[in-house]
Design an enzyme around this catalytic site. Structure first.
Site, PDB file in Angstrom:
ATOM      1  N   ASP A   1       0.864  -1.185   0.000  1.00  0.00           N
ATOM      2  CA  ASP A   1       0.000   0.000   0.000  1.00  0.00           C
ATOM      3  C   ASP A   1       0.901   1.234   0.000  1.00  0.00           C
ATOM      4  OD1 ASP A   1      -1.582   2.199   0.703  1.00  0.00           O
ATOM      5  OD2 ASP A   1      -2.927   0.978   1.925  1.00  0.00           O
ATOM      6  N   VAL A   2       0.847   2.019  -1.064  1.00  0.00           N
ATOM      7  CA  VAL A   2       1.788   3.147  -1.192  1.00  0.00           C
ATOM      8  C   VAL A   2       1.554   4.255  -0.164  1.00  0.00           C
ATOM      9  CG1 VAL A   2       2.289   2.780  -3.650  1.00  0.00           C
ATOM     10  CG2 VAL A   2       0.436   4.348  -2.989  1.00  0.00           C
TER      11      VAL A   2
ATOM     12  N   ASN B   1       2.370   5.909 -10.423  1.00  0.00           N
ATOM     13  CA  ASN B   1       1.115   5.904 -11.171  1.00  0.00           C
ATOM     14  C   ASN B   1      -0.120   5.598 -10.308  1.00  0.00           C
ATOM     15  OD1 ASN B   1      -0.574   5.285 -13.768  1.00  0.00           O
ATOM     16  ND2 ASN B   1      -0.632   3.372 -12.583  1.00  0.00           N
TER      17      ASN B   1
ATOM     18  N   SER C   1      -2.383  14.360 -15.123  1.00  0.00           N
ATOM     19  CA  SER C   1      -3.753  14.298 -15.659  1.00  0.00           C
ATOM     20  C   SER C   1      -4.091  15.616 -16.351  1.00  0.00           C
ATOM     21  CB  SER C   1      -4.706  14.078 -14.479  1.00  0.00           C
ATOM     22  OG  SER C   1      -6.036  14.394 -14.811  1.00  0.00           O
TER      23      SER C   1
ATOM     24  N   TYR D   1      -8.345  15.880  -6.439  1.00  0.00           N
ATOM     25  CA  TYR D   1      -7.605  15.184  -7.500  1.00  0.00           C
ATOM     26  C   TYR D   1      -6.772  16.180  -8.313  1.00  0.00           C
ATOM     27  CZ  TYR D   1      -7.129  11.960 -11.522  1.00  0.00           C
ATOM     28  OH  TYR D   1      -6.653  11.163 -12.535  1.00  0.00           O
TER      29      TYR D   1
ATOM     30  N   LYS E   1      -2.770  16.251  -8.821  1.00  0.00           N
ATOM     31  CA  LYS E   1      -2.141  16.079 -10.141  1.00  0.00           C
ATOM     32  C   LYS E   1      -1.305  17.299 -10.533  1.00  0.00           C
ATOM     33  CE  LYS E   1      -3.467  11.959 -11.202  1.00  0.00           C
ATOM     34  NZ  LYS E   1      -2.495  10.867 -10.979  1.00  0.00           N
TER      35      LYS E   1
HETATM   36  P1  NAD Z   1      -7.132   2.197 -11.954  1.00  0.00           P
HETATM   37  O1  NAD Z   1      -8.138   2.326 -10.840  1.00  0.00           O
HETATM   38  O2  NAD Z   1      -7.214   0.989 -12.804  1.00  0.00           O
HETATM   39  O3  NAD Z   1      -5.659   2.303 -11.398  1.00  0.00           O
HETATM   40  C1  NAD Z   1      -5.306   2.839 -10.159  1.00  0.00           C
HETATM   41  C2  NAD Z   1      -4.317   1.868  -9.544  1.00  0.00           C
HETATM   42  O4  NAD Z   1      -3.748   2.427  -8.368  1.00  0.00           O
HETATM   43  C3  NAD Z   1      -4.989   0.552  -9.149  1.00  0.00           C
HETATM   44  O5  NAD Z   1      -4.189  -0.525  -9.578  1.00  0.00           O
HETATM   45  C4  NAD Z   1      -5.039   0.628  -7.643  1.00  0.00           C
HETATM   46  O6  NAD Z   1      -4.989  -0.628  -7.022  1.00  0.00           O
HETATM   47  C5  NAD Z   1      -3.754   1.444  -7.386  1.00  0.00           C
HETATM   48  N1  NAD Z   1      -3.786   2.056  -6.050  1.00  0.00           N
HETATM   49  C6  NAD Z   1      -4.684   2.956  -5.570  1.00  0.00           C
HETATM   50  N2  NAD Z   1      -4.381   3.258  -4.295  1.00  0.00           N
HETATM   51  C7  NAD Z   1      -3.287   2.532  -3.967  1.00  0.00           C
HETATM   52  C8  NAD Z   1      -2.516   2.391  -2.792  1.00  0.00           C
HETATM   53  N3  NAD Z   1      -2.805   3.062  -1.677  1.00  0.00           N
HETATM   54  N4  NAD Z   1      -1.440   1.561  -2.817  1.00  0.00           N
HETATM   55  C9  NAD Z   1      -1.123   0.861  -3.933  1.00  0.00           C
HETATM   56  N5  NAD Z   1      -1.829   0.942  -5.074  1.00  0.00           N
HETATM   57  C10 NAD Z   1      -2.889   1.767  -5.084  1.00  0.00           C
HETATM   58  O7  NAD Z   1      -7.287   3.509 -12.845  1.00  0.00           O
HETATM   59  P2  NAD Z   1      -6.278   4.157 -13.919  1.00  0.00           P
HETATM   60  O8  NAD Z   1      -7.116   4.998 -14.791  1.00  0.00           O
HETATM   61  O9  NAD Z   1      -5.415   3.119 -14.536  1.00  0.00           O
HETATM   62  O10 NAD Z   1      -5.390   5.134 -13.025  1.00  0.00           O
HETATM   63  C11 NAD Z   1      -3.967   5.071 -13.006  1.00  0.00           C
HETATM   64  C12 NAD Z   1      -3.416   6.479 -12.854  1.00  0.00           C
HETATM   65  O11 NAD Z   1      -3.770   7.234 -14.014  1.00  0.00           O
HETATM   66  C13 NAD Z   1      -3.997   7.248 -11.677  1.00  0.00           C
HETATM   67  O12 NAD Z   1      -2.971   8.025 -11.071  1.00  0.00           O
HETATM   68  C14 NAD Z   1      -5.025   8.155 -12.325  1.00  0.00           C
HETATM   69  O13 NAD Z   1      -5.254   9.292 -11.557  1.00  0.00           O
HETATM   70  C15 NAD Z   1      -4.332   8.458 -13.635  1.00  0.00           C
HETATM   71  N6  NAD Z   1      -5.150   8.969 -14.727  1.00  0.00           N
HETATM   72  C16 NAD Z   1      -6.141   8.229 -15.279  1.00  0.00           C
HETATM   73  C17 NAD Z   1      -6.875   8.749 -16.347  1.00  0.00           C
HETATM   74  C18 NAD Z   1      -7.974   7.975 -17.048  1.00  0.00           C
HETATM   75  O14 NAD Z   1      -8.675   8.541 -17.895  1.00  0.00           O
HETATM   76  N7  NAD Z   1      -8.157   6.700 -16.780  1.00  0.00           N
HETATM   77  C19 NAD Z   1      -6.615  10.032 -16.821  1.00  0.00           C
HETATM   78  C20 NAD Z   1      -5.593  10.760 -16.214  1.00  0.00           C
HETATM   79  C21 NAD Z   1      -4.875  10.220 -15.175  1.00  0.00           C
END
Ligand code: NAD
Length: 255
Positions: A65-66, A93, A145, A158, A162
């Protein structure tokens, strides 16, 4: 000098937080395809193991857990033990979403978003940096983001997180780039993943608005982010540091 394939990541080891799903898993796929070892970090062992099976023998996983900031160095040691190689690429990420009006966002929820995105990234960066600086080789990549680039309603926590990542990334780049460590960010547009699904649930108008202001008129895929991460981490980008690369179908410049 022209290298045979400057986009290859042979010999590199990438630690990817949130690597078991969504964008992190997309980045892992692309990095493995270009020769890197990957270590996926997330909280759910079964999700990580499923991703490792998908990715094959170049993939490893460490459940962690980060937000446990004081365990960041333990995570890096565990990752380096399981691959027997130093981490040369860190992808900060992992993230959580929070869709609420600013006036309704309570301080605890705000703090958890900042902790997951920003404080966790800082702790892990500090844990990998001494090794990278000692070897004068490394790349630290942050997932920012569109919310770090312009104003979007309902995501104040958020957006704060970001935007903070971009400032941190830039400052860090000025400190370490002369010592062989590059630092960059990707600002993904709207990419089809679990987080996006949650953000758009029951909000057709928001989905329409996103597509209407995206010149390519489509959502992105995790691999679109993955190939950008490969490029920025590869020798082809050896003169690129301190940038935030939008990967967004034009959304950040569309009208
Ligand atoms: P996602 O929910 O699939 O991925 C988020 C990941 O972070 C998951 O694997 C989750 O288990 C992990 N995570 C969350 N809290 C954690 C913790 N405390 N310890 C360890 N792991 C943890 O969604 P995603 O879209 O793949 O998001 C990944 C990144 O991309 C995020 O930072 C999100 O803000 C960013 N992002 C996503 C989008 C989009 O459109 N999907 C756009 C811009 C930015």
């Amino acid at each position: 000098m022209i290298t045979a394939n400057p986009f290859a990541l042979d010999g590199q080891t990438a630690l990817i937080t949130g690597g078991g799903t969504g964008l992190g898993l997309g980045m892992a796929h692309c990095m493995v395809a270009t020769g890197a070892r990957v270590i996926l970090v997330g909280r759910t062992e079964s999700t990580l193991q499923q991703a490792v099976r998908e990715l094959g023998p170049m993939a490893h996983a460490v459940a962690h857990d980060v937000t446990e900031l004081d365990r960041a160095a333990d995570l890096v040691s565990a990752a380096e033990r399981c691959t027997d190689t130093p981490v040369s690429i860190l992808v900060n990420n992992a993230g959580i979403h929070l869709k609420k009006l600013a006036v309704e966002t309570d301080p605890d929820a705000f703090e958890l978003v900042l902790k997951t995105h920003v404080l966790a990234a800082q702790a892990l960066t500090q844990a990998v940096l001494p090794g990278m600086l000692g070897r004068t080789h490394g790349h630290i990549l942050f997932t920012s983001s569109m919310a770090g680039l312009f104003g979007i309603p309902y995501v104040s926590a958020y957006a704060a997180a970001k935007t903070a990542l971009i400032g941190y990334m830039r400052s860090l780049a000025t400190e370490v780039s002369s010592q062989g460590v590059r630092v960059n960010a990707i600002a993904p547009g709207w990419i089809e993943t679990r987080i996006l699904k949650k953000a758009l649930e029951g909000d057709e108008a928001r989905a329409r608005k996103i597509l209407s202001r995206t010149p390519m008129a489509q959502f992105g895929t995790p691999e679109d982010i993955g190939w950008a991460a490969v490029y920025l981490s590869s020798p082809a980008a050896r003169f690129i540091t301190g940038v935030t690369l939008p990967v967004d179908g034009g959304a950040s410049m569309g009208f």
